[in-house]
Design a protein around this motif. Structure first.
Motif, PDB file in Angstrom:
ATOM      1  N   CYS A  62      37.282  46.151  31.107  1.00 58.01           N
ATOM      2  CA  CYS A  62      38.064  46.532  32.292  1.00 58.01           C
ATOM      3  C   CYS A  62      37.854  48.023  32.597  1.00 58.01           C
ATOM      4  CB  CYS A  62      39.541  46.252  32.040  1.00 58.01           C
ATOM      5  SG  CYS A  62      40.579  46.772  33.414  1.00 58.01           S
TER       6      CYS A  62
ATOM      7  N   PHE B 197      26.547  34.168  40.980  1.00 54.17           N
ATOM      8  CA  PHE B 197      27.782  33.591  41.502  1.00 54.17           C
ATOM      9  C   PHE B 197      27.756  33.273  42.999  1.00 54.17           C
ATOM     10  CE2 PHE B 197      29.079  36.186  37.797  1.00 54.17           C
ATOM     11  CZ  PHE B 197      29.501  35.146  36.986  1.00 54.17           C
TER      12      PHE B 197
ATOM     13  N   SER C  89      45.052  34.317  40.012  1.00 50.35           N
ATOM     14  CA  SER C  89      44.073  35.285  39.507  1.00 50.35           C
ATOM     15  C   SER C  89      44.048  36.508  40.428  1.00 50.35           C
ATOM     16  CB  SER C  89      42.693  34.631  39.454  1.00 50.35           C
ATOM     17  OG  SER C  89      42.340  34.121  40.737  1.00 50.35           O
ATOM     18  N   ASP C  90      43.587  37.633  39.895  1.00 57.35           N
ATOM     19  CA  ASP C  90      43.555  38.870  40.702  1.00 57.35           C
ATOM     20  C   ASP C  90      42.298  38.976  41.549  1.00 57.35           C
ATOM     21  OD1 ASP C  90      45.994  40.573  39.894  1.00 57.35           O
ATOM     22  OD2 ASP C  90      45.233  39.747  38.012  1.00 57.35           O
ATOM     23  N   THR C  91      41.232  38.304  41.123  1.00 54.79           N
ATOM     24  CA  THR C  91      40.050  38.245  41.994  1.00 54.79           C
ATOM     25  C   THR C  91      39.804  36.795  42.369  1.00 54.79           C
ATOM     26  OG1 THR C  91      38.406  37.979  40.237  1.00 54.79           O
ATOM     27  CG2 THR C  91      38.985  40.244  40.876  1.00 54.79           C
ATOM     28  N   ALA C  92      38.975  36.622  43.373  1.00 53.84           N
ATOM     29  CA  ALA C  92      38.720  35.283  43.900  1.00 53.84           C
ATOM     30  C   ALA C  92      37.270  34.904  43.667  1.00 53.84           C
ATOM     31  CB  ALA C  92      39.043  35.258  45.384  1.00 53.84           C
TER      32      ALA C  92
ATOM     33  N   LEU D 165      33.927  32.726  44.992  1.00 55.60           N
ATOM     34  CA  LEU D 165      33.298  32.064  46.147  1.00 55.60           C
ATOM     35  C   LEU D 165      32.892  30.656  45.738  1.00 55.60           C
ATOM     36  CD1 LEU D 165      32.300  32.727  49.118  1.00 55.60           C
ATOM     37  CD2 LEU D 165      30.049  33.047  48.115  1.00 55.60           C
TER      38      LEU D 165
ATOM     39  N   PHE E  63      41.659  32.018  45.036  1.00 52.46           N
ATOM     40  CA  PHE E  63      42.438  32.548  43.909  1.00 52.46           C
ATOM     41  C   PHE E  63      42.878  31.346  43.094  1.00 52.46           C
ATOM     42  CE2 PHE E  63      43.787  36.188  46.863  1.00 52.46           C
ATOM     43  CZ  PHE E  63      43.111  37.180  46.163  1.00 52.46           C
TER      44      PHE E  63
ATOM     45  N   HIS F 256      45.280  42.283  34.414  1.00 47.76           N
ATOM     46  CA  HIS F 256      44.543  41.662  35.527  1.00 47.76           C
ATOM     47  C   HIS F 256      43.668  40.541  34.993  1.00 47.76           C
ATOM     48  CE1 HIS F 256      44.672  44.236  39.353  1.00 47.76           C
ATOM     49  NE2 HIS F 256      45.730  44.549  38.631  1.00 47.76           N
TER      50      HIS F 256
ATOM     51  N   ILE G 206      40.434  38.234  36.050  1.00 49.52           N
ATOM     52  CA  ILE G 206      39.335  38.116  37.020  1.00 49.52           C
ATOM     53  C   ILE G 206      38.637  36.771  36.869  1.00 49.52           C
ATOM     54  CG2 ILE G 206      38.977  40.607  37.246  1.00 49.52           C
ATOM     55  CD1 ILE G 206      36.449  40.158  35.377  1.00 49.52           C
TER      56      ILE G 206
ATOM     57  N   PRO H 253      35.188  34.814  39.035  1.00 48.86           N
ATOM     58  CA  PRO H 253      34.576  34.425  37.772  1.00 48.86           C
ATOM     59  C   PRO H 253      34.607  35.606  36.801  1.00 48.86           C
ATOM     60  CG  PRO H 253      32.889  34.887  39.424  1.00 48.86           C
ATOM     61  CD  PRO H 253      34.208  34.951  40.123  1.00 48.86           C
ATOM     62  N   PRO H 254      34.333  35.378  35.515  1.00 48.71           N
ATOM     63  CA  PRO H 254      34.384  36.493  34.554  1.00 48.71           C
ATOM     64  C   PRO H 254      33.158  37.387  34.688  1.00 48.71           C
ATOM     65  CG  PRO H 254      33.762  34.463  33.453  1.00 48.71           C
ATOM     66  CD  PRO H 254      34.021  34.090  34.878  1.00 48.71           C
ATOM     67  N   PHE H 255      33.129  38.177  35.763  1.00 45.29           N
ATOM     68  CA  PHE H 255      31.912  38.911  36.126  1.00 45.29           C
ATOM     69  C   PHE H 255      31.703  40.182  35.301  1.00 45.29           C
ATOM     70  CE2 PHE H 255      35.291  40.074  39.131  1.00 45.29           C
ATOM     71  CZ  PHE H 255      35.297  41.459  39.038  1.00 45.29           C
TER      72      PHE H 255
ATOM     73  N   LEU I  37      25.106  29.735  46.222  1.00 45.37           N
ATOM     74  CA  LEU I  37      25.937  28.961  47.141  1.00 45.37           C
ATOM     75  C   LEU I  37      25.452  29.063  48.579  1.00 45.37           C
ATOM     76  CD1 LEU I  37      29.385  29.989  45.648  1.00 45.37           C
ATOM     77  CD2 LEU I  37      28.274  27.777  45.426  1.00 45.37           C
TER      78      LEU I  37
ATOM     79  N   ARG J  21      36.656  31.756  49.568  1.00 44.13           N
ATOM     80  CA  ARG J  21      37.064  32.332  48.281  1.00 44.13           C
ATOM     81  C   ARG J  21      38.416  31.797  47.865  1.00 44.13           C
ATOM     82  NH1 ARG J  21      33.320  36.777  47.421  1.00 44.13           N
ATOM     83  NH2 ARG J  21      32.007  36.666  49.269  1.00 44.13           N
TER      84      ARG J  21
ATOM     85  N   ASP K 126      42.656  36.046  60.356  1.00 44.02           N
ATOM     86  CA  ASP K 126      43.808  35.414  59.678  1.00 44.02           C
ATOM     87  C   ASP K 126      44.978  36.390  59.610  1.00 44.02           C
ATOM     88  OD1 ASP K 126      42.319  33.135  59.156  1.00 44.02           O
ATOM     89  OD2 ASP K 126      41.913  33.641  57.064  1.00 44.02           O
TER      90      ASP K 126
ATOM     91  N   VAL L  47      41.750  32.396  49.909  1.00 45.76           N
ATOM     92  CA  VAL L  47      42.046  33.798  50.251  1.00 45.76           C
ATOM     93  C   VAL L  47      42.094  33.958  51.763  1.00 45.76           C
ATOM     94  CG1 VAL L  47      41.158  36.161  50.122  1.00 45.76           C
ATOM     95  CG2 VAL L  47      40.908  34.613  48.156  1.00 45.76           C
ATOM     96  N   ALA L  48      41.193  33.275  52.427  1.00 45.32           N
ATOM     97  CA  ALA L  48      41.095  33.358  53.888  1.00 45.32           C
ATOM     98  C   ALA L  48      40.493  32.048  54.373  1.00 45.32           C
ATOM     99  CB  ALA L  48      40.200  34.522  54.301  1.00 45.32           C
TER     100      ALA L  48
ATOM    101  N   VAL M 206      35.928  40.140  45.525  1.00 45.39           N
ATOM    102  CA  VAL M 206      37.136  40.120  46.351  1.00 45.39           C
ATOM    103  C   VAL M 206      38.361  39.942  45.461  1.00 45.39           C
ATOM    104  CG1 VAL M 206      38.382  38.687  48.028  1.00 45.39           C
ATOM    105  CG2 VAL M 206      35.984  39.286  48.423  1.00 45.39           C
ATOM    106  N   GLY M 207      39.414  40.693  45.781  1.00 48.09           N
ATOM    107  CA  GLY M 207      40.638  40.567  45.000  1.00 48.09           C
ATOM    108  C   GLY M 207      41.847  41.018  45.796  1.00 48.09           C
ATOM    109  N   ASN M 208      42.950  41.205  45.055  1.00 42.62           N
ATOM    110  CA  ASN M 208      44.246  41.425  45.700  1.00 42.62           C
ATOM    111  C   ASN M 208      44.685  42.898  45.713  1.00 42.62           C
ATOM    112  OD1 ASN M 208      44.749  41.910  43.042  1.00 42.62           O
ATOM    113  ND2 ASN M 208      46.050  40.116  42.693  1.00 42.62           N
TER     114      ASN M 208
END
Lengths: 399, 368
Positions: free
Chosen positions: B90, A142, B144-147, B149, B135, B80, B82, B84-86, A146, B133, A163, B110-111, A262-264
């Motif tokens: 759960c 993933f 989504s709960d994860t982001a 890249l 969401f 939750h 996620i 990509p589906p990594f 990149l 990243r 930020d 995200v940023a 990364v997540g929330n």
């Protein structure tokens, strides 16, 4: 659990490249120095831990296999630890536990790394190949495809923090810390950038490696080795009788690794604007030592990047999150301030031989604690994608 | 060679080698100067080729390639989602099996994304590139709960600060030719797209209008700008004449061949990099590999003065790469390598004492 002390330390000089030495020889140089510093014979050592970050840098899979015999631990246990940038600190954790558990009385912990043999024949330069080698640490599905790499990854955390806290990590505060660390490194005889002078103005004009991080804010690549000798309290006191020197005690350890994605939700994912691993690791180490961050007089901190050093100090509680400029603006870490940070010059100026950098930090903190009569020191290691690994170790000098 | 399973060729196969042949060294052992004598170094590689399995992620990459869709995994207990589906189970719910769920191709940053100026070996030639990243929006209008890249791009030239920030709404677009990998997709700011483009799913790269930077509008030349440009030409000639005297500077330009047209508000000139040398042409080059545009030639003059005159520690000009990242110097395509190589030349000239710094400075070991 038994008390654990550090009774000896040995370092090689830090160099960008040691064409004169292989990593076998660097390892032997550091171990030889450490046992002589401790006033022991290597045969007294029961076991060892080798911190080596990367097989590719050493150009050998299971690179520690050559050590047995060379470092005098034949027919004794030697365990290799590899945990990204935090390899050195994690190796120390493993060695400490081997003694604290009562299994061994005297354990050698060694960190060694090559790096600059890596060479990009197309670019006619080492650096792209070194960066690529570190880049292999990212997942192959993933993120690595990149072009994710160390500077990119840390820059993401730094940018996300900015930020969240606009105005913090101000360019001038960062530049002044670089200038400070450069000055401090001149007192470290093993520092890679000994004799160099970098001013804040130069930092502000240096080029971006990954926006928003500039080249003079990044750590160097280093080859070198550092060895430490850990002892049980009984053994440490015996050695003290021989050498007349007080050991330095390891009174608190803490470690935490954040998740990769990364997540929330900070309890389940990496929250990008935090280095939560540093927060958790430091809290655990301080609790175990029974002190607070206010009691710490010297921190040797894993400064992969200067803005990350500032975030880490905030995560440790030296300043609140969002107020890292105060480190400079309030003079907290400047000469005469209440906290000494990276008297070795850190990884930016002292050197960053990954497997052993945190041991160099320990060597330096011990030296300062003895020279300046300080009671508490803190060692920090970070590493892996997005600075997700964190280790903190409390050192104590008992008068 | 025996195969243990039938190998099914992918719909599209890349025909270029995985790594550039120029990265592979010739066999040989050479001398290297150490502090106290001469030592040997051996050309080698740590070599392992791969047929690297994508395992349980194959479905995800196939969806990118064949369907032009992104999916994640949702936990039926904690809900939750996620991307990509990594993972398939759960861990927060003691490894209950997660379910596949398609998500929208729109989301938020995200940023603020970061911009790689100096890339690892295998990404050379792609700089500057932005990564960040995202969401993604779910069918129920949440995030989504994860982001994930992704590469971030702009339709307005090379990537630079200010285009994206935290929370910027983005659209995930798909390359026309896809292999089944993360580089099949990229983000574009929603405010650079038309309502029609925004509404289309999947949106393909060829359906987006990409700005053409070589046609950057320059003001009419003034006498002052023309005079400055003449100075720029003279200083570039001076720089070119110094390079053969510096082994490091020659190495900086080795294995690189590019023709460059530089357009400024004071006029145009050309640069040719070939066989470790730099040549300066009075006019632009025909069919150049790269077009560099900068309104004010004095920007280049400042860099040249820093490069060719003994300025010691007080280097004032930003690096050429910084000028590109900040948008002062504009390239017609995202290829920073030529600029990066030129940027290394001044330091090499100093290290080889071709330009002697005014104040003596110790050898600097910086990472790049």
């Amino acid at each position: 659990m038994k008390d654990v002390a550090i009774v000896g330390a040995g370092m090689t000089p830090c160099r960008s490249r040691w064409v004169e030495k292989t990593f076998w020889e660097l390892a032997q140089m550091a171990v030889s120095e450490a046992v002589h510093d401790a006033g022991i014979h290597i045969q007294e050592v029961d076991a060892g831990v080798a911190g080596i970050y990367n097989d590719i840098f050493e150009f050998q899979a299971i690179p520690e296999s050559g050590f047995q015999g060379i470092i005098g631990l034949q027919n004794k246990p030697l365990m290799r630890v590899t945990n990204g940038g935090a390899t050195g600190a994690y190796a120390m954790l493993a060695a400490r536990n081997m003694v604290a558990s009562g299994q061994h009385d005297l354990v050698l912990v060694l960190g060694v790394e090559k790096a600059l043999d890596c060479y990009d024949f197309e670019a006619e330069s080492n650096t792209p190949a070194v960066v690529q080698t570190i880049g292999y640490s990212w997942d192959p599905w993933f993120e690595r495809p990149l072009g994710a790499h160390a500077s990119e990854s840390y820059a993401e955390v730094i940018q996300a923090y900015m930020d969240e806290h606009p105005g913090d990590l101000a360019p001038m505060a960062r530049a002044k810390i670089v200038e400070l660390l450069c000055e401090q490194a001149q007192n470290n005889p093993y520092a890679q950038r000994l004799g160099e002078k970098v001013t804040a103005e130069q930092v502000l004009h240096s080029r971006y490696v990954v926006y928003p991080v500039r080249v003079l804010e990044t750590c160097v690549y280093t080859e070198g080795a550092c060895a430490l000798i850990f002892a049980s309290s009984e053994m440490a006191l015996k050695i003290k009788e021989r050498t007349g020197r007080e050991p330095i005690w390891l009174t608190g350890v803490g470690a935490a690794n954040e998740p990769y994605f990364v997540g929330n939700d900070i309890t389940r994912y990496k929250v990008l604007h935090r280095i939560y691993s540093d927060h958790v690791a430091t809290k655990k180490a301080l609790q175990m030592a029974g002190i607070t961050i206010e009691d710490v007089q010297v921190i040797e901190l894993h400064d992969a990047f200067i803005p990350q050093l500032m975030i880490t100090l905030a995560e440790m509680g030296v300043v609140p999150l969002g107020r890292a400029n105060d480190l400079v603006e309030e003079g907290i870490i400047l000469p005469g301030g209440k906290l000494l940070v990276n008297p070795s010059g850190g990884l930016v100026f002292g050197g960053h031989f990954v497997g052993g950098s945190n041991m160099m930090s320990t060597w330096s903190a011990m030296r300062e604690m003895r020279a300046r009569n300080l009671e508490h020191g803190l060692i920090h290691g970070t590493g892996a994608s997005l600075s997700m690994y964190g280790v903190a170790i409390v050192l104590e000098r008992r008068a | 060679m025996a195969h243990t399973g039938k190998v099914v060729a992918s719909a599209k196969s890349k025909t270029k080698p995985v790594i550039s042949p120029a990265m592979l060294p010739m066999e040989g052992i050479t001398d290297v100067q150490g502090v106290d004598g001469t030592y040997l170094q051996r050309n080698d590689v740590m070599f392992t080729a791969m047929k690297h399995t994508q395992g349980e992620f194959s479905d995800f990459f196939r969806a990118l390639r064949d369907e032009g869709k992104v999916f994640g995994h949702r936990c039926p207990e904690c809900r939750h989602l996620i991307i990509p589906p990594f993972m398939r189970r759960c861990p927060a719910c003691n490894f209950v099996e997660m379910k596949k769920e398609y998500v929208n191709d729109t989301g938020v940053m995200v940023a603020t994304p970061v911009i790689t100026v100096f890339a690892p070996s295998r990404f050379k030639g792609q700089e500057p590139f932005g990564t960040g990243r995202v969401f993604l929006e779910t069918a129920d209008g949440k995030l989504s709960d994860t982001a994930m890249l992704v590469r971030v791009r702009t339709t307005r030239g090379t990537i630079r600060p200010g285009i994206y920030k935290k929370g910027t709404p983005v659209k995930i677009a798909f390359c026309d030719s896809r292999q089944g990998e993360m580089l099949d997709i990229f983000a574009v700011p929603q405010n650079e797209l038309t309502p029609q483009q925004l509404a289309k799913s999947p949106l393909f790269e060829s359906e987006i209008e990409w700005g053409r930077l070589s046609e950057m509008e320059l003001d009419k030349p003034t006498a002052q700008l023309q005079k400055t440009l003449q100075e720029v030409r003279v200083h570039f000639q001076k720089l070119a004449a110094m390079i053969p005297h510096s082994p490091r500077a020659t190495a900086n330009l080795a294995n690189w061949r590019r023709t460059v047209t530089v357009r400024t508000g004071g006029g145009t000139f050309g640069l040719v990099v070939n066989k470790g040398k730099l040549q300066v042409r009075k006019e632009g080059v025909k069919d150049p590999d790269l077009v560099v545009a900068v309104q004010d030639p004095s920007i280049l003059l400042a860099w040249l003065r820093d490069s060719t005159e003994p300025v010691g520690d007080s280097v004032k000009s930003p690096a050429l790469t910084d000028l590109v990242i900040e948008g002062t110097v504009v390239l017609n395509k995202p290829e920073l390598e030529t600029i990066t190589r030129l940027d290394r030349v001044p330091r090499s000239l100093r290290r080889d004492n071709v330009v002697v710094a005014r104040s003596p400075k110790a050898k600097q070991e910086t990472p790049c």
